[in-house]
Design a protein around this motif. Structure first.
Motif, short mmCIF file in Angstrom:
data_model
loop_
_atom_site.label_atom_id
_atom_site.label_comp_id
_atom_site.label_asym_id
_atom_site.label_seq_id
_atom_site.Cartn_x
_atom_site.Cartn_y
_atom_site.Cartn_z
N GLN A 64 -13.66 -28.03 -2.54
CA GLN A 64 -12.88 -28.42 -3.72
C GLN A 64 -12.53 -29.90 -3.73
O GLN A 64 -12.40 -30.50 -4.79
N THR A 65 -12.40 -30.50 -2.57
CA THR A 65 -11.94 -31.89 -2.48
C THR A 65 -13.06 -32.90 -2.53
O THR A 65 -12.80 -34.11 -2.64
N GLY A 97 -4.79 -21.58 3.77
CA GLY A 97 -6.19 -21.93 3.56
C GLY A 97 -6.91 -20.93 2.68
O GLY A 97 -6.60 -19.74 2.64
N HIS A 149 -11.09 -20.04 1.87
CA HIS A 149 -12.46 -20.38 2.24
C HIS A 149 -13.51 -19.48 1.60
O HIS A 149 -14.70 -19.67 1.85
N THR A 177 -19.74 -28.48 1.51
CA THR A 177 -19.60 -28.96 0.13
C THR A 177 -20.19 -27.94 -0.83
O THR A 177 -21.07 -27.16 -0.47
N GLN A 210 -5.35 -28.66 0.88
CA GLN A 210 -5.56 -27.25 0.54
C GLN A 210 -5.82 -27.11 -0.95
O GLN A 210 -5.19 -27.77 -1.78
N GLY A 211 -6.75 -26.24 -1.30
CA GLY A 211 -7.07 -26.01 -2.70
C GLY A 211 -6.26 -24.87 -3.27
O GLY A 211 -5.15 -25.05 -3.76
N GLU A 246 -9.24 -27.27 5.10
CA GLU A 246 -9.38 -28.10 3.91
C GLU A 246 -8.48 -29.33 4.10
O GLU A 246 -7.28 -29.17 4.34
N ALA A 296 -14.58 -29.68 8.23
CA ALA A 296 -13.80 -30.00 7.03
C ALA A 296 -14.41 -29.24 5.86
O ALA A 296 -15.57 -29.45 5.50
N ASP A 297 -13.63 -28.34 5.28
CA ASP A 297 -14.04 -27.62 4.08
C ASP A 297 -13.68 -28.51 2.88
O ASP A 297 -12.54 -28.56 2.45
N GLU A 298 -14.69 -29.22 2.38
CA GLU A 298 -14.48 -30.14 1.25
C GLU A 298 -15.09 -29.59 -0.03
O GLU A 298 -15.52 -30.33 -0.91
N THR A 322 -9.49 -16.85 4.97
CA THR A 322 -8.54 -17.10 3.88
C THR A 322 -7.18 -16.50 4.22
O THR A 322 -7.09 -15.39 4.76
#
Length: 452
Positions: free
Chosen positions: A271-272, A165, A167, A295, A238-239, A235, A267-269, A177
């Motif tokens: 990048q997505t 991950g 972050h 976001t 994953q980014g 995520e 939800a860590d969005e 991270t």
């Protein structure tokens, strides 16, 4: 590319720049080299760069430098300029707002555009439950505040993040991270009560989504305990960790477990989000509804803005004054966000992301079929990656990845590497890129791999 194609501006917007790859000089050219020398003298050494160019314009699918080179952009400033650089609607909205006022601080004297962005986020994010939002400046700031909110709501402290991950780079987000270099090494001690669970990584673990979730939940229950756990943050794809797509069923199982145990699912969005995966949010790809969603990046067409959006009862847990910041929800950034969200919703960018994804996947799998050094092609929409490996051992090949990326940039194609092992090239083109330019960029990638 024909002359007509060269002069075509991508249909979804951007400044009128020739949509072409053009090498007027070696990269870096003399003007870019001069700027890089000034950077070395004036800017802290810890601030690196990927492409050694002095950018003076960008739009459609190109970046133009001071030496007259035009580079194909397959990175979008790390998924920020998804609507395209200087999209006309964004430019007009920003210009109008700047002429009215640039700042009052929303916590001092509120303004409509902040409220309108919150309303839009409450509407477009996954789930039809009642939601509220708070605006911030950066992805890391959004993540920090999501953790604050979850802890306040649950009255618990522990947080679980996942292998691979990413972050952010602040103290708390560095703790979340997974990757030490370059993000964490030497910067500790880090925030406490952060734990890590195994991610579903089908290419490397071979597990089904259900089995990977069972493994992760077992680690969480044994090492943390649900009674101590405020939140899970992940995520959906994953980014920086390598565009890892979890196996089907992994995320829904985590959401189900979190709901059953009074744990906030974040939800860590960053990048997505915003059409990047061929849906408005990656959570929609997997059929999950987060409690909180962070976001940033693509939210405002290149201006700094971030948000936490979530269930009203969770978002309202904080006392008045507990959330905010001097610049959070700056009116100029809010104007850009409203214009960008309009473009995402009404200018066909979700469909365009799917078209770009089909091209990327088809071309990269064709390359993979004849070159076993590409271990896997994965992703959704205009968020696709190729993982490079030693074909004999399947071990990550970071040296090959770096060589291919360096060769691409030298030939006028900006690509980004990522992955815990440094062996992934990620493709994040602006959704304004023309097909012909995308194909040409992939031709350069294929040639660089052949030559490596």
């Amino acid at each position: 590319m024909s002359a007509a194609e060269t002069l075509t501006v991508a249909p979804v917007g951007g400044p009128t720049l020739p949509q072409e790859r053009k090498l007027a000089t070696a990269i870096p050219g003399p003007k870019s080299a001069e700027l890089l020398a000034r950077k070395s003298a004036a800017v802290a050494a810890g601030v690196g760069h990927t492409a050694p160019v002095h950018t003076i314009a960008a739009g459609g699918g190109v970046i133009v430098d001071a030496d007259g080179n035009s580079l194909i952009d397959l990175g979008s400033g790390i998924a920020v300029t998804s609507v395209g650089n200087s999209h006309p609607k964004v430019v007009a909205a920003v210009q109008e707002q700047v002429a009215q006022f640039t700042h009052t601080c929303f916590m001092v004297s509120p303004y409509e555009s902040y409220v309108a962005v919150a309303e839009a986020l409450n509407r477009v994010t996954p789930g039809d439950h009642e939601k509220k939002s708070a605006l911030f400046n950066s992805g890391a700031e959004a993540v920090e505040n999501a953790i604050k909110i979850a802890r306040k709501f649950t009255k618990k402290q522990a947080v679980v993040a996942f292998d691979h991950g990413y972050h952010g780079r602040t103290n708390l987000t560095m703790a979340l991270t997974a990757k030490a270099m370059p993000y964490k090494s030497g910067f500790g001690p880090f925030a406490s009560e952060i734990y890590r669970a195994p991610l579903s990584y089908p290419f490397r673990d071979g597990l089904s989504g259900a089995d990977a979730a069972k493994k992760a939940i077992s680690v969480i229950e044994k090492q943390v305990g649900a009674d101590n756990l405020a939140a899970i943050i992940i995520e959906p794809i994953q980014g920086e960790g390598g565009f890892i797509v979890p196996a089907d069923g992994f995320l829904p199982a985590l959401v189900e477990w979190a709901r059953a145990n009074d744990v906030v699912f974040i939800a860590d969005e960053i990048q997505t989000g915003f059409a990047r995966t061929g849906e408005m949010f990656a959570s929609d790809v997997f059929g999950i509804v987060p409690d909180l969603i962070t976001t940033a990046k693509g939210i405002a067409g290149g201006l700094p803005l971030a948000a936490v959006t979530g269930r009203s009862e969770i978002m309202d847990a904080s006392h008045a004054g507990g959330l905010g910041g001097t610049y959070g929800g700056n009116p100029v950034a809010c104007a850009a966000a409203l214009a960008s969200i309009d473009v995402f919703e009404n200018d066909g960018l979700i469909e365009r992301a799917r078209e770009i994804g089909a091209i990327l996947t088809s071309r990269l799998t064709d390359i993979q079929a004849r070159d076993a050094r590409i271990g896997e092609v994965r992703g959704h929409g205009a968020m696709i990656a190729a993982e490079f490996v030693d074909p004999e051992t399947n071990e990550p090949d970071a040296a090959l990845t770096a060589a291919v990326a360096k060769a691409c940039i030298a030939q006028g194609v900006v690509v980004l590497t990522c992955g815990t092992y440094g062996n992934v090239i990620r493709f994040l083109p602006p959704l304004s890129i023309p097909d012909a330019l995308l194909h040409e960029g992939l031709d350069v990638v294929a040639a660089a791999l052949d030559a490596a």
